[in-house]
Scaffold this active site. Structure first.
Site, mmCIF file in Angstrom:
data_model
loop_
_atom_site.group_PDB
_atom_site.id
_atom_site.type_symbol
_atom_site.label_atom_id
_atom_site.label_comp_id
_atom_site.label_asym_id
_atom_site.label_seq_id
_atom_site.Cartn_x
_atom_site.Cartn_y
_atom_site.Cartn_z
ATOM 1 N N ASP A 9 -20.944 43.158 -8.891
ATOM 2 C CA ASP A 9 -20.989 41.738 -8.548
ATOM 3 C C ASP A 9 -22.446 41.310 -8.746
ATOM 4 O O ASP A 9 -23.355 41.810 -8.068
ATOM 5 C CB ASP A 9 -20.564 41.580 -7.083
ATOM 6 N N ILE A 10 -22.663 40.400 -9.654
ATOM 7 C CA ILE A 10 -24.030 40.048 -10.057
ATOM 8 C C ILE A 10 -24.833 39.447 -8.889
ATOM 9 O O ILE A 10 -26.067 39.501 -8.894
ATOM 10 C CB ILE A 10 -23.981 39.088 -11.270
ATOM 11 N N GLY A 31 -15.197 31.309 -10.886
ATOM 12 C CA GLY A 31 -15.737 32.523 -11.506
ATOM 13 C C GLY A 31 -17.092 32.920 -10.953
ATOM 14 O O GLY A 31 -17.376 32.773 -9.759
ATOM 15 N N VAL A 32 -17.949 33.383 -11.841
ATOM 16 C CA VAL A 32 -19.268 33.864 -11.422
ATOM 17 C C VAL A 32 -20.131 32.704 -10.911
ATOM 18 O O VAL A 32 -20.970 32.881 -10.011
ATOM 19 C CB VAL A 32 -19.940 34.665 -12.566
ATOM 20 N N ASP A 33 -19.905 31.523 -11.454
ATOM 21 C CA ASP A 33 -20.627 30.319 -11.018
ATOM 22 C C ASP A 33 -20.358 30.070 -9.529
ATOM 23 O O ASP A 33 -21.296 29.885 -8.722
ATOM 24 C CB ASP A 33 -20.148 29.135 -11.873
ATOM 25 N N SER A 120 -18.729 33.326 -20.853
ATOM 26 C CA SER A 120 -17.596 32.693 -21.559
ATOM 27 C C SER A 120 -16.311 33.518 -21.582
ATOM 28 O O SER A 120 -15.291 33.037 -22.076
ATOM 29 C CB SER A 120 -17.955 32.307 -23.019
ATOM 30 N N THR A 121 -16.342 34.761 -21.083
ATOM 31 C CA THR A 121 -15.148 35.611 -21.242
ATOM 32 C C THR A 121 -14.141 35.474 -20.103
ATOM 33 O O THR A 121 -13.143 36.189 -20.076
ATOM 34 C CB THR A 121 -15.524 37.100 -21.385
ATOM 35 N N GLY A 122 -14.393 34.549 -19.166
ATOM 36 C CA GLY A 122 -13.441 34.299 -18.085
ATOM 37 C C GLY A 122 -12.696 33.003 -18.355
ATOM 38 O O GLY A 122 -11.910 32.903 -19.308
ATOM 39 N N TYR A 124 -13.577 30.317 -19.721
ATOM 40 C CA TYR A 124 -13.795 29.715 -21.038
ATOM 41 C C TYR A 124 -13.085 30.448 -22.178
ATOM 42 O O TYR A 124 -13.104 29.982 -23.321
ATOM 43 C CB TYR A 124 -15.297 29.585 -21.330
HETATM 44 N N1 AR6 Z 1 -20.372 39.012 -10.874
HETATM 45 C C1 AR6 Z 1 -20.358 39.301 -12.197
HETATM 46 N N2 AR6 Z 1 -19.435 38.854 -13.055
HETATM 47 C C2 AR6 Z 1 -18.458 38.063 -12.556
HETATM 48 C C3 AR6 Z 1 -18.391 37.699 -11.192
HETATM 49 C C4 AR6 Z 1 -19.408 38.211 -10.338
HETATM 50 N N3 AR6 Z 1 -19.428 37.925 -9.036
HETATM 51 N N4 AR6 Z 1 -17.301 36.898 -11.023
HETATM 52 C C5 AR6 Z 1 -16.709 36.782 -12.243
HETATM 53 N N5 AR6 Z 1 -17.400 37.487 -13.157
HETATM 54 P P1 AR6 Z 1 -16.381 32.998 -15.721
HETATM 55 P P2 AR6 Z 1 -16.969 31.482 -18.176
HETATM 56 C C6 AR6 Z 1 -17.143 37.653 -14.597
HETATM 57 O O1 AR6 Z 1 -14.989 32.464 -15.677
HETATM 58 O O2 AR6 Z 1 -15.841 32.135 -18.876
HETATM 59 C C7 AR6 Z 1 -16.848 28.251 -14.061
HETATM 60 O O3 AR6 Z 1 -15.932 27.429 -13.409
HETATM 61 C C8 AR6 Z 1 -15.747 37.467 -15.114
HETATM 62 O O4 AR6 Z 1 -15.000 38.670 -14.960
HETATM 63 O O5 AR6 Z 1 -17.134 33.094 -14.458
HETATM 64 O O6 AR6 Z 1 -18.285 31.383 -18.871
HETATM 65 C C9 AR6 Z 1 -18.050 27.478 -14.609
HETATM 66 O O7 AR6 Z 1 -18.409 26.416 -13.752
HETATM 67 C C10 AR6 Z 1 -15.984 37.169 -16.582
HETATM 68 O O8 AR6 Z 1 -16.050 38.377 -17.338
HETATM 69 O O9 AR6 Z 1 -17.312 32.142 -16.740
HETATM 70 C C11 AR6 Z 1 -17.513 26.981 -15.904
HETATM 71 O O10 AR6 Z 1 -16.743 25.817 -15.747
HETATM 72 C C12 AR6 Z 1 -17.380 36.538 -16.597
HETATM 73 O O11 AR6 Z 1 -17.898 36.673 -15.280
HETATM 74 C C13 AR6 Z 1 -16.627 28.110 -16.395
HETATM 75 O O12 AR6 Z 1 -16.227 28.798 -15.202
HETATM 76 C C14 AR6 Z 1 -17.393 35.089 -16.986
HETATM 77 O O13 AR6 Z 1 -16.267 34.430 -16.397
HETATM 78 C C15 AR6 Z 1 -17.377 29.099 -17.255
HETATM 79 O O14 AR6 Z 1 -16.475 30.028 -17.779
#
Ligand code: AR6
Length: 168
Positions: A9-10, A31-33, A120-122, A124
């Protein structure tokens, strides 16, 4: 520059900067945001709002920086990945730019260690294997000139972790 792989978890990492996979509004999301804003507290959102007020929304491929708020990391670099639309709308170049612009912010601010999520791999929808290829290539391409000591790929899901393990 050392490249490291973690399954983590970042929000738990003690580094100079963690990178957030944000959206152009910089106002948070899922997601991570969501995880970064939850763990980092309101100060990060306040700083994001001030940035938007000053320079407007953050376009895909760009990056901006705030403090780390309550996170163990000193800073958060907010970058906006491309939404996957099939790959012919500039997604690869925009994704590579996220990594390069984030690393440039590290260099500009003398940040020596940085952790990236799999941008972008979640939500997006960017396919994980090509996204990982681009991430590793972009970081390696950048490393020649940089004085960054450590770049961590913080993978959250098993599939990304396995893909990066094979790549690194
Ligand atoms: N620590 C590390 N990686 C994580 C964590 C964490 N706590 N939680 C999720 N991931 P995403 P995107 C991974 O969806 O695809 C948001 O709503 C997850 O497994 O977080 O760039 C933003 O506001 C995946 O591999 O980001 C944007 O609207 C990776 O983080 C949109 O999502 C990215 O998944 C961005 O989408």
């Amino acid at each position: 520059m050392e490249l490291r792989l973690l399954k983590a978890d970042i929000t738990t990492l003690e580094v100079g900067a963690v990178v957030n996979a944000a959206n152009s509004s910089l106002l948070g999301g899922g997601g991570v945001d969501g995880a970064i804003h939850r763990a980092g507290g309101p100060r990060i959102l306040e700083e994001c709002k001030a940035i938007v007020k000053r320079i407007g929304r953050c376009p895909p491929g760009e990056a901006v920086m705030t403090s780390g708020g309550n996170l163990p990391a000193d800073h958060v670099i907010h970058t906006v990945g491309p939404v996957w639309r099939g790959g012919k709308e500039g997604e690869p170049a925009l994704l590579a730019s996220c990594y390069a612009r984030s690393l440039q912010l590290c260099v500009d601010n003398d940040i020596r260690s940085v952790a990236f999520p799999n941008i972008s791999t979640g939500i997006y929808g960017y396919p994980k294997q090509p996204a990982a290829d681009i991430a590793v290539t972009a970081v390696r391409a950048f490393s020649s000139s940089a004085k960054i000591d450590t770049v961590i790929f913080a993978c959250f899901d098993d599939e990304n972790h396995e893909i990066y393990r094979a790549l690194l």
